[in-house]
Design a protein around this motif. Sequence first.
Motif, PDB file in Angstrom:
ATOM      1  N   ALA A 122       0.837  -1.216   0.000  1.00 36.16           N
ATOM      2  CA  ALA A 122       0.000   0.000   0.000  1.00 36.16           C
ATOM      3  C   ALA A 122       0.867   1.259   0.000  1.00 36.16           C
ATOM      4  O   ALA A 122       0.563   2.227  -0.720  1.00 36.16           O
ATOM      5  CB  ALA A 122      -0.932   0.002   1.219  1.00 36.16           C
ATOM      6  N   ASN A 123       1.940   1.235   0.782  1.00 36.45           N
ATOM      7  CA  ASN A 123       2.827   2.409   0.841  1.00 36.45           C
ATOM      8  C   ASN A 123       3.518   2.640  -0.506  1.00 36.45           C
ATOM      9  O   ASN A 123       3.533   3.751  -1.045  1.00 36.45           O
ATOM     10  CB  ASN A 123       3.839   2.270   1.989  1.00 36.45           C
ATOM     11  N   TYR A 124       4.062   1.574  -1.060  1.00 35.54           N
ATOM     12  CA  TYR A 124       4.798   1.674  -2.336  1.00 35.54           C
ATOM     13  C   TYR A 124       3.848   2.073  -3.474  1.00 35.54           C
ATOM     14  O   TYR A 124       4.151   2.966  -4.276  1.00 35.54           O
ATOM     15  CB  TYR A 124       5.451   0.323  -2.617  1.00 35.54           C
ATOM     16  N   ALA A 125       2.681   1.423  -3.530  1.00 37.19           N
ATOM     17  CA  ALA A 125       1.705   1.730  -4.595  1.00 37.19           C
ATOM     18  C   ALA A 125       1.240   3.183  -4.495  1.00 37.19           C
ATOM     19  O   ALA A 125       1.133   3.879  -5.508  1.00 37.19           O
ATOM     20  CB  ALA A 125       0.509   0.786  -4.507  1.00 37.19           C
ATOM     21  N   ALA A 126       0.983   3.643  -3.262  1.00 38.42           N
ATOM     22  CA  ALA A 126       0.544   5.037  -3.078  1.00 38.42           C
ATOM     23  C   ALA A 126       1.640   6.005  -3.513  1.00 38.42           C
ATOM     24  O   ALA A 126       1.370   7.015  -4.168  1.00 38.42           O
ATOM     25  CB  ALA A 126       0.158   5.281  -1.615  1.00 38.42           C
ATOM     26  N   SER A 127       2.882   5.676  -3.167  1.00 37.37           N
ATOM     27  CA  SER A 127       3.985   6.580  -3.547  1.00 37.37           C
ATOM     28  C   SER A 127       4.126   6.644  -5.066  1.00 37.37           C
ATOM     29  O   SER A 127       4.324   7.720  -5.635  1.00 37.37           O
ATOM     30  CB  SER A 127       5.302   6.132  -2.895  1.00 37.37           C
ATOM     31  N   LYS A 128       4.016   5.496  -5.717  1.00 35.22           N
ATOM     32  CA  LYS A 128       4.219   5.463  -7.169  1.00 35.22           C
ATOM     33  C   LYS A 128       3.017   6.066  -7.915  1.00 35.22           C
ATOM     34  O   LYS A 128       3.189   6.666  -8.983  1.00 35.22           O
ATOM     35  CB  LYS A 128       4.494   4.031  -7.630  1.00 35.22           C
ATOM     36  N   ALA A 129       1.811   5.899  -7.371  1.00 39.13           N
ATOM     37  CA  ALA A 129       0.638   6.560  -7.956  1.00 39.13           C
ATOM     38  C   ALA A 129       0.774   8.070  -7.780  1.00 39.13           C
ATOM     39  O   ALA A 129       0.434   8.848  -8.682  1.00 39.13           O
ATOM     40  CB  ALA A 129      -0.641   6.052  -7.293  1.00 39.13           C
ATOM     41  N   GLY A 130       1.290   8.484  -6.634  1.00 42.61           N
ATOM     42  CA  GLY A 130       1.517   9.913  -6.388  1.00 42.61           C
ATOM     43  C   GLY A 130       2.482  10.498  -7.402  1.00 42.61           C
ATOM     44  O   GLY A 130       2.301  11.628  -7.871  1.00 42.61           O
ATOM     45  N   VAL A 131       3.490   9.732  -7.761  1.00 45.05           N
ATOM     46  CA  VAL A 131       4.473  10.204  -8.750  1.00 45.05           C
ATOM     47  C   VAL A 131       3.791  10.476 -10.095  1.00 45.05           C
ATOM     48  O   VAL A 131       4.184  11.397 -10.814  1.00 45.05           O
ATOM     49  CB  VAL A 131       5.640   9.185  -8.897  1.00 45.05           C
ATOM     50  N   LEU A 132       2.759   9.704 -10.405  1.00 42.61           N
ATOM     51  CA  LEU A 132       2.054   9.928 -11.678  1.00 42.61           C
ATOM     52  C   LEU A 132       1.359  11.293 -11.670  1.00 42.61           C
ATOM     53  O   LEU A 132       1.440  12.050 -12.647  1.00 42.61           O
ATOM     54  CB  LEU A 132       1.041   8.807 -11.933  1.00 42.61           C
ATOM     55  N   GLY A 133       0.694  11.625 -10.573  1.00 46.64           N
ATOM     56  CA  GLY A 133       0.028  12.935 -10.459  1.00 46.64           C
ATOM     57  C   GLY A 133       1.033  14.074 -10.480  1.00 46.64           C
ATOM     58  O   GLY A 133       0.809  15.119 -11.102  1.00 46.64           O
ATOM     59  N   LEU A 134       2.139  13.856  -9.785  1.00 50.63           N
ATOM     60  CA  LEU A 134       3.210  14.861  -9.747  1.00 50.63           C
ATOM     61  C   LEU A 134       3.790  15.068 -11.155  1.00 50.63           C
ATOM     62  O   LEU A 134       4.021  16.207 -11.587  1.00 50.63           O
ATOM     63  CB  LEU A 134       4.288  14.369  -8.766  1.00 50.63           C
ATOM     64  N   THR A 135       3.998  13.978 -11.866  1.00 55.34           N
ATOM     65  CA  THR A 135       4.557  14.042 -13.232  1.00 55.34           C
ATOM     66  C   THR A 135       3.658  14.884 -14.136  1.00 55.34           C
ATOM     67  O   THR A 135       4.126  15.781 -14.856  1.00 55.34           O
ATOM     68  CB  THR A 135       4.674  12.609 -13.817  1.00 55.34           C
ATOM     69  N   LYS A 136       2.359  14.598 -14.094  1.00 52.29           N
ATOM     70  CA  LYS A 136       1.430  15.297 -14.994  1.00 52.29           C
ATOM     71  C   LYS A 136       1.307  16.771 -14.621  1.00 52.29           C
ATOM     72  O   LYS A 136       1.234  17.640 -15.493  1.00 52.29           O
ATOM     73  CB  LYS A 136       0.063  14.601 -14.963  1.00 52.29           C
ATOM     74  N   SER A 137       1.298  17.078 -13.319  1.00 52.01           N
ATOM     75  CA  SER A 137       1.203  18.481 -12.891  1.00 52.01           C
ATOM     76  C   SER A 137       2.451  19.251 -13.281  1.00 52.01           C
ATOM     77  O   SER A 137       2.365  20.372 -13.798  1.00 52.01           O
ATOM     78  CB  SER A 137       1.001  18.551 -11.371  1.00 52.01           C
ATOM     79  N   ALA A 138       3.617  18.657 -13.027  1.00 51.55           N
ATOM     80  CA  ALA A 138       4.875  19.319 -13.381  1.00 51.55           C
ATOM     81  C   ALA A 138       4.955  19.507 -14.904  1.00 51.55           C
ATOM     82  O   ALA A 138       5.407  20.551 -15.383  1.00 51.55           O
ATOM     83  CB  ALA A 138       6.064  18.500 -12.879  1.00 51.55           C
ATOM     84  N   ALA A 139       4.492  18.510 -15.650  1.00 55.04           N
ATOM     85  CA  ALA A 139       4.517  18.616 -17.121  1.00 55.04           C
ATOM     86  C   ALA A 139       3.713  19.833 -17.567  1.00 55.04           C
ATOM     87  O   ALA A 139       4.133  20.582 -18.455  1.00 55.04           O
ATOM     88  CB  ALA A 139       3.966  17.339 -17.746  1.00 55.04           C
ATOM     89  N   LYS A 140       2.555  20.044 -16.943  1.00 56.81           N
ATOM     90  CA  LYS A 140       1.721  21.202 -17.311  1.00 56.81           C
ATOM     91  C   LYS A 140       2.379  22.513 -16.903  1.00 56.81           C
ATOM     92  O   LYS A 140       2.332  23.495 -17.628  1.00 56.81           O
ATOM     93  CB  LYS A 140       0.339  21.071 -16.666  1.00 56.81           C
ATOM     94  N   GLU A 141       2.996  22.539 -15.706  1.00 55.45           N
ATOM     95  CA  GLU A 141       3.612  23.788 -15.237  1.00 55.45           C
ATOM     96  C   GLU A 141       4.824  24.195 -16.071  1.00 55.45           C
ATOM     97  O   GLU A 141       5.080  25.371 -16.260  1.00 55.45           O
ATOM     98  CB  GLU A 141       4.047  23.642 -13.770  1.00 55.45           C
ATOM     99  N   PHE A 142       5.612  23.211 -16.517  1.00 50.64           N
ATOM    100  CA  PHE A 142       6.897  23.526 -17.146  1.00 50.64           C
ATOM    101  C   PHE A 142       6.861  23.539 -18.673  1.00 50.64           C
ATOM    102  O   PHE A 142       7.838  23.916 -19.312  1.00 50.64           O
ATOM    103  CB  PHE A 142       7.975  22.517 -16.704  1.00 50.64           C
ATOM    104  N   ALA A 143       5.755  23.112 -19.256  1.00 58.05           N
ATOM    105  CA  ALA A 143       5.721  22.927 -20.718  1.00 58.05           C
ATOM    106  C   ALA A 143       6.071  24.194 -21.479  1.00 58.05           C
ATOM    107  O   ALA A 143       6.813  24.163 -22.460  1.00 58.05           O
ATOM    108  CB  ALA A 143       4.356  22.407 -21.148  1.00 58.05           C
ATOM    109  N   SER A 144       5.564  25.338 -21.001  1.00 60.40           N
ATOM    110  CA  SER A 144       5.773  26.571 -21.765  1.00 60.40           C
ATOM    111  C   SER A 144       7.239  26.996 -21.771  1.00 60.40           C
ATOM    112  O   SER A 144       7.632  27.867 -22.528  1.00 60.40           O
ATOM    113  CB  SER A 144       4.911  27.689 -21.184  1.00 60.40           C
ATOM    114  N   ARG A 145       8.062  26.389 -20.910  1.00 65.62           N
ATOM    115  CA  ARG A 145       9.493  26.731 -20.866  1.00 65.62           C
ATOM    116  C   ARG A 145      10.359  25.658 -21.526  1.00 65.62           C
ATOM    117  O   ARG A 145      11.559  25.582 -21.291  1.00 65.62           O
ATOM    118  CB  ARG A 145       9.950  26.922 -19.413  1.00 65.62           C
ATOM    119  N   GLY A 146       9.743  24.784 -22.274  1.00 69.54           N
ATOM    120  CA  GLY A 146      10.529  23.795 -23.015  1.00 69.54           C
ATOM    121  C   GLY A 146      11.021  22.622 -22.181  1.00 69.54           C
ATOM    122  O   GLY A 146      11.937  21.906 -22.583  1.00 69.54           O
TER     123      GLY A 146
END
Length: 250
Positions: A157-181
């Motif tokens: 449960a801990n590992y799955a939650a951490s890795k699922a969290g990374v997916l949300g973090l990845t997508k949010s960061a992708a949206k924030e940083f996209a305009s800067r290449g």
Amino acid sequence: MTSSNQFTGKTALVTGASRGIGKAVALSLAKEGLEVVVNYANSSEEAEQVVSTIKSSGGRAYSIQANVAEENEVNNLVSSVLSKSSRIDVLINNAGITRDGLLMRMKTEDWKSVLNLNLSGVFLCTRAVARPMLKQRAGRVINITSVVGLMGNAGQANYAASKAGVLGLTKSAAKEFASRGITVNAVAPGFISTDMTKDIDSEKILSAIPLGTFGTPEQVAGAVRFLALDPAAAYITGQVLQIDGGMVMG
Ligand code: NAP
């Protein structure tokens, strides 16, 4: 093995690069001509071995010890890289641990230590490299998650939650940083032969893998190299690339 090419002069920071997948990623990026920073937590000998393997093939690398679950250590790590190399072009958030146990009996400490490294560590490293990458108006961040973050797993449960969290973090960061290449993507391995999986009962698992074998660290490194370096990957961001022998589809 290394010759002067389009990646000479670029720097990649790979967390947890002393062993397993991180080591394969470090070797692969160095082979392409990047200078590689081999981060590790405890295994200084193994990390030095990775550095000397790279150097003996004509590549460039150095190691830095840092626990990437700790904010001040991450900030010092990134400052050291910037003072030595002046830039960070590629960040591979790879360091990760498991502390398995059924949820009912899981110790709070095991929950926290896995979340602190596998999820908060990715946040801390990404935040620390954001400023130099934003200034460069270029950068590629690859987060190593897991198919377990997509499908869940009893006893993790801990590992799955951490890795699922990374997916949300990845997508949010992708949206924030996209305009800067800057692109941000995730690679989700299935079962890969490393120290992390050496005690797993493979017979049970193999029947769930259509391609019928565990993957290798080099196969994961190939996907990371594509997302980190290939010009064809420049238009890919916020995505998850599974390297799992077909274990999780759809
Ligand atoms: P591994 O062989 O156990 O290696 C883990 C690496 O992480 C080591 O280099 C270790 O450094 C480093 N590390 C551990 N704690 C750290 C910390 N606090 N700060 C910095 N570095 C730290 O693991 P692996 O199998 O290569 O896994 C690498 C990544 O892939 C992890 O994120 C893992 O969750 C993910 N993954 C693995 C599999 C698999 O089947 N193996 C599947 C899916 C996802 P030291 O040597 O110094 O301890």
